[in-house]
Design a protein around this motif. Structure first.
Motif, PDB file in Angstrom:
ATOM      1  N   HIS A 116       0.844  -1.194   0.000  1.00 58.53           N
ATOM      2  CA  HIS A 116       0.000   0.000   0.000  1.00 58.53           C
ATOM      3  C   HIS A 116       0.884   1.250   0.000  1.00 58.53           C
ATOM      4  O   HIS A 116       1.999   1.251   0.555  1.00 58.53           O
ATOM      5  CB  HIS A 116      -0.915   0.011   1.224  1.00 58.53           C
ATOM      6  CG  HIS A 116      -1.909  -1.115   1.241  1.00 58.53           C
ATOM      7  ND1 HIS A 116      -3.048  -1.106   0.477  1.00 58.53           N
ATOM      8  CD2 HIS A 116      -1.919  -2.289   1.936  1.00 58.53           C
ATOM      9  CE1 HIS A 116      -3.723  -2.221   0.687  1.00 58.53           C
ATOM     10  NE2 HIS A 116      -3.066  -2.962   1.564  1.00 58.53           N
ATOM     11  N   ARG A 118       1.631   4.999   1.191  1.00 56.99           N
ATOM     12  CA  ARG A 118       1.361   5.890   2.312  1.00 56.99           C
ATOM     13  C   ARG A 118       1.802   7.307   1.947  1.00 56.99           C
ATOM     14  O   ARG A 118       2.759   7.497   1.192  1.00 56.99           O
ATOM     15  CB  ARG A 118       2.102   5.412   3.565  1.00 56.99           C
ATOM     16  CG  ARG A 118       1.535   4.111   4.123  1.00 56.99           C
ATOM     17  CD  ARG A 118       2.385   3.579   5.242  1.00 56.99           C
ATOM     18  NE  ARG A 118       1.764   2.418   5.876  1.00 56.99           N
ATOM     19  CZ  ARG A 118       2.413   1.541   6.623  1.00 56.99           C
ATOM     20  NH1 ARG A 118       3.714   1.688   6.829  1.00 56.99           N
ATOM     21  NH2 ARG A 118       1.782   0.526   7.178  1.00 56.99           N
ATOM     22  N   PRO A 142       0.804   8.985  -3.634  1.00 59.08           N
ATOM     23  CA  PRO A 142      -0.270   8.305  -2.904  1.00 59.08           C
ATOM     24  C   PRO A 142      -1.522   9.172  -2.847  1.00 59.08           C
ATOM     25  O   PRO A 142      -1.457  10.397  -3.023  1.00 59.08           O
ATOM     26  CB  PRO A 142       0.324   8.093  -1.507  1.00 59.08           C
ATOM     27  CG  PRO A 142       1.803   8.158  -1.706  1.00 59.08           C
ATOM     28  CD  PRO A 142       2.025   9.119  -2.830  1.00 59.08           C
ATOM     29  N   VAL A 143      -2.663   8.555  -2.571  1.00 64.75           N
ATOM     30  CA  VAL A 143      -3.946   9.256  -2.672  1.00 64.75           C
ATOM     31  C   VAL A 143      -3.987  10.492  -1.778  1.00 64.75           C
ATOM     32  O   VAL A 143      -4.358  11.584  -2.215  1.00 64.75           O
ATOM     33  CB  VAL A 143      -5.098   8.291  -2.316  1.00 64.75           C
ATOM     34  CG1 VAL A 143      -6.421   9.044  -2.270  1.00 64.75           C
ATOM     35  CG2 VAL A 143      -5.164   7.161  -3.328  1.00 64.75           C
ATOM     36  N   GLU A 159      -2.874   9.676  -8.984  1.00 62.33           N
ATOM     37  CA  GLU A 159      -2.859   9.061  -7.665  1.00 62.33           C
ATOM     38  C   GLU A 159      -2.974   7.542  -7.765  1.00 62.33           C
ATOM     39  O   GLU A 159      -3.454   6.993  -8.763  1.00 62.33           O
ATOM     40  CB  GLU A 159      -4.016   9.596  -6.818  1.00 62.33           C
ATOM     41  CG  GLU A 159      -5.391   9.261  -7.377  1.00 62.33           C
ATOM     42  CD  GLU A 159      -6.508   9.855  -6.555  1.00 62.33           C
ATOM     43  OE1 GLU A 159      -6.236  10.733  -5.718  1.00 62.33           O
ATOM     44  OE2 GLU A 159      -7.679   9.443  -6.744  1.00 62.33           O
ATOM     45  N   ALA A 161      -3.393   3.961  -4.843  1.00 54.93           N
ATOM     46  CA  ALA A 161      -3.510   3.500  -3.467  1.00 54.93           C
ATOM     47  C   ALA A 161      -2.641   2.287  -3.185  1.00 54.93           C
ATOM     48  O   ALA A 161      -2.308   2.019  -2.034  1.00 54.93           O
ATOM     49  CB  ALA A 161      -4.971   3.173  -3.140  1.00 54.93           C
ATOM     50  N   HIS A 162      -2.266   1.530  -4.240  1.00 52.22           N
ATOM     51  CA  HIS A 162      -1.504   0.301  -4.046  1.00 52.22           C
ATOM     52  C   HIS A 162      -0.516   0.155  -5.202  1.00 52.22           C
ATOM     53  O   HIS A 162      -0.747   0.642  -6.307  1.00 52.22           O
ATOM     54  CB  HIS A 162      -2.449  -0.902  -3.997  1.00 52.22           C
ATOM     55  CG  HIS A 162      -1.818  -2.141  -3.449  1.00 52.22           C
ATOM     56  ND1 HIS A 162      -1.016  -2.969  -4.204  1.00 52.22           N
ATOM     57  CD2 HIS A 162      -1.873  -2.706  -2.216  1.00 52.22           C
ATOM     58  CE1 HIS A 162      -0.603  -3.981  -3.452  1.00 52.22           C
ATOM     59  NE2 HIS A 162      -1.109  -3.848  -2.244  1.00 52.22           N
ATOM     60  N   ASP A 165      -1.918  -1.197  -8.401  1.00 50.16           N
ATOM     61  CA  ASP A 165      -2.667  -0.256  -9.237  1.00 50.16           C
ATOM     62  C   ASP A 165      -1.751   0.386 -10.270  1.00 50.16           C
ATOM     63  O   ASP A 165      -2.139   0.602 -11.425  1.00 50.16           O
ATOM     64  CB  ASP A 165      -3.322   0.824  -8.373  1.00 50.16           C
ATOM     65  CG  ASP A 165      -4.324   0.256  -7.386  1.00 50.16           C
ATOM     66  OD1 ASP A 165      -4.829  -0.850  -7.643  1.00 50.16           O
ATOM     67  OD2 ASP A 165      -4.592   0.912  -6.370  1.00 50.16           O
TER      68      ASP A 165
END
Length: 503
Positions: A116, A118, A142-143, A159, A161-162, A165
């Motif tokens: 993930h 951060r 990151p988001v 953006e 999140a992982h 992605d």
């Protein structure tokens, strides 16, 4: 390919210097080496990246000699912001990603062991650097960090999140595009404390209005419980809204400290450090240098309660920022400059027990104790504070009466009008008028000049005090919507500077 170059940025004060993350895979004894003046947090990225790739089901080249170079080598690198570019570089160098699709990105992000992403500090600084350089690259974050960076207009922020992605969008045959970040919706400012809640204290309220209109510093002197903190907390509600550039400058500094919240975009900061704060906490410092409370209050209010209780070195560190509006932190290895355009509001008791000169309660302090307590504030520091006003104890009869007086909204309207007059006339607030500009925009008639000269001579003012009284008088005239400074404006300005020492 065995070599991949990923673009990123390192924080260098308020700047975001470009960094090339070069990843090379070679045959030989398996190893993972990271070079380029990286600190401990950056070197720990080796374990985070390895675990994140394996947890995400991606191949980690265990049988290769991995070398990661963070260039330029003489620029210190800190934080976990290079986790994402290192991971993408390994994937591109090992042929798992299309390296050509990464050329148009600059990225930063911390990786969890599960892959993930951060958030990282300084996302706004990165976006501002891209805009300033007119770079065609897109920013990949990151988001949470992307929502912050997307506040900068003209920068394409994407953006994720992982880690998976990103891989899904960067595979050689992938047609899917990374989602564009959306700026957090601006929320209506919550109503703050109202000036009407303060009972009595007409003179301190007037001083607060003048301080807000001229962007002037203020020292409140009075016994405990007289309302000094309440007055200071209501100053942000009197100030006009930040324009876009001021909001960006304020947010960029807060972003460096990880204290910026996109939902509070455009609101003035109110910083109130405890009196045990050190000079480094106020000014900034450390390795690498980070902004202190003075810079975090950029375009906002810095409230220092129990003013004489601060360390002497911390108090004296205020002198230069009050004059120049910037802080230059110089160390043997590095230099960093941070902005320091803030409004100082300080509060203090007149003596250790707090009741010197009070008509309500007798003072228990000796003259020596009073002199020693007030002597903690040096003359040069007091000289740089524009307004010094006594806040007397409130009589019980006034406390029992209903709240009255004008609301913060009414006073803020007058403050905004006075600020607009100053900006139209001189292009800046009255507090920022230099000596040459004062001669032009705060010109005195013959009678007014004689009055001020006589007052300055009798009170033994320095040239700095003389100029600061002129700035206060110019602000009083702006609030009255008058072009010329009269003797009445000067008299009020003089009275607002005579509150220390307390008799």
């Amino acid at each position: 390919m065995s070599l991949a170059v990923i673009h990123s940025r390192a924080l260098d004060g308020l700047a975001a210097a470009p960094v090339s993350v070069e990843v090379h895979l070679a045959n030989g004894l398996p190893s993972f080496t990271l070079v380029g003046l990286a600190d401990t947090e950056v070197k720990e990225a080796r374990e985070r990246v390895r675990a994140a790739l394996q947890s995400s089901g991606l191949a980690f080249p265990h049988d290769k000699r991995i070398t990661v170079n963070l260039a330029p080598a003489d620029l210190p690198k800190e934080g976990a912001r290079f986790d994402l570019p290192i991971a993408l570089g390994i994937l591109a160098a090992s042929g798992q990603l299309d390296a050509s699709r990464l050329d148009g990105f600059e990225c930063a992000g911390e990786l969890s062991l599960a892959g993930h992403l951060r958030p990282v500090r300084g996302a706004l600084a990165m976006a501002l650097a891209l805009r300033r350089e007119a770079s065609p690259r897109r920013l990949l974050l990151p988001v949470a960090s992307a929502a912050e960076a997307s506040l900068v207009e003209g920068v394409d922020v994407r953006e994720a999140a992982h880690l998976l992605d990103l891989v899904a969008c960067l595979l050689p045959a992938a047609e899917q595009q990374l989602p564009r970040a959306q700026a957090a919706p601006r929320q209506a400012a919550e109503p703050g404390p109202d000036l009407r809640d303060i009972k009595g204290q007409a003179a301190p309220k007037r001083a607060l209005e003048i301080a807000a209109a001229g962007e002037l510093s203020l020292l409140l002197i009075g016994p405990p419980g007289s309302g000094k903190s309440m007055l200071a907390q209501r100053l942000p509600g009197l100030l006009p809204p930040l324009d876009d550039e001021e909001a960006l400058e304020s947010a960029a500094v807060l972003s460096l400290a990880g204290a910026f919240m996109p939902a509070r975009w455009g609101r003035r900061s109110f910083r109130s450090p405890h009196h045990s704060a050190s000079s480094v906490a106020l000014v900034g410092g450390g390795s690498p240098p980070r902004p202190g409370e003075i810079s975090l209050a950029q375009h906002g209010v810095l409230f220092l309660d129990e003013f004489p209780e601060f360390q002497r070195t911390a108090l004296e560190a205020l002198r230069e920022p009050l004059e120049t509006g910037r802080i230059l932190i110089a160390r043997a290895a590095r230099h960093a400059e941070f902005p320091a355009r803030f409004q100082l509001v300080a509060a203090m008791n007149p003596c250790p027990c707090g009741h010197h000169g009070s008509q309500v309660q007798a003072c228990r302090c000796t003259p020596e104790q009073v002199s020693r307590y007030q002597g903690r504030l040096s003359g040069p520091l007091l000289d740089r504070i524009d307004l010094r006003i006594e806040v007397p104890a409130v009589a019980p009869a006034s406390m029992a009466s209903a709240a009255g007086g004008q609301s913060s909204a009414e006073v803020a309207a007058r403050v905004a009008a006075a600020r607009a007059r100053a900006l139209h006339r001189q292009g800046c607030s009255n507090a920022r008028l230099a000596a040459q500009a004062l001669d032009q925009h705060a010109h005195l008639g013959a009678a007014e000049a004689r009055f001020l000269d006589k007052t300055a001579t009798s009170l033994g003012w320095s040239a700095r005090s003389y100029h600061r009284v002129l700035r206060v008088a110019r602000t009083v005239a702006d609030l009255a919507d008058e072009t010329l400074i009269t003797t009445g404006h000067l008299a009020e300005a003089v009275q607002l500077r005579r509150g220390f020492p307390v008799a």
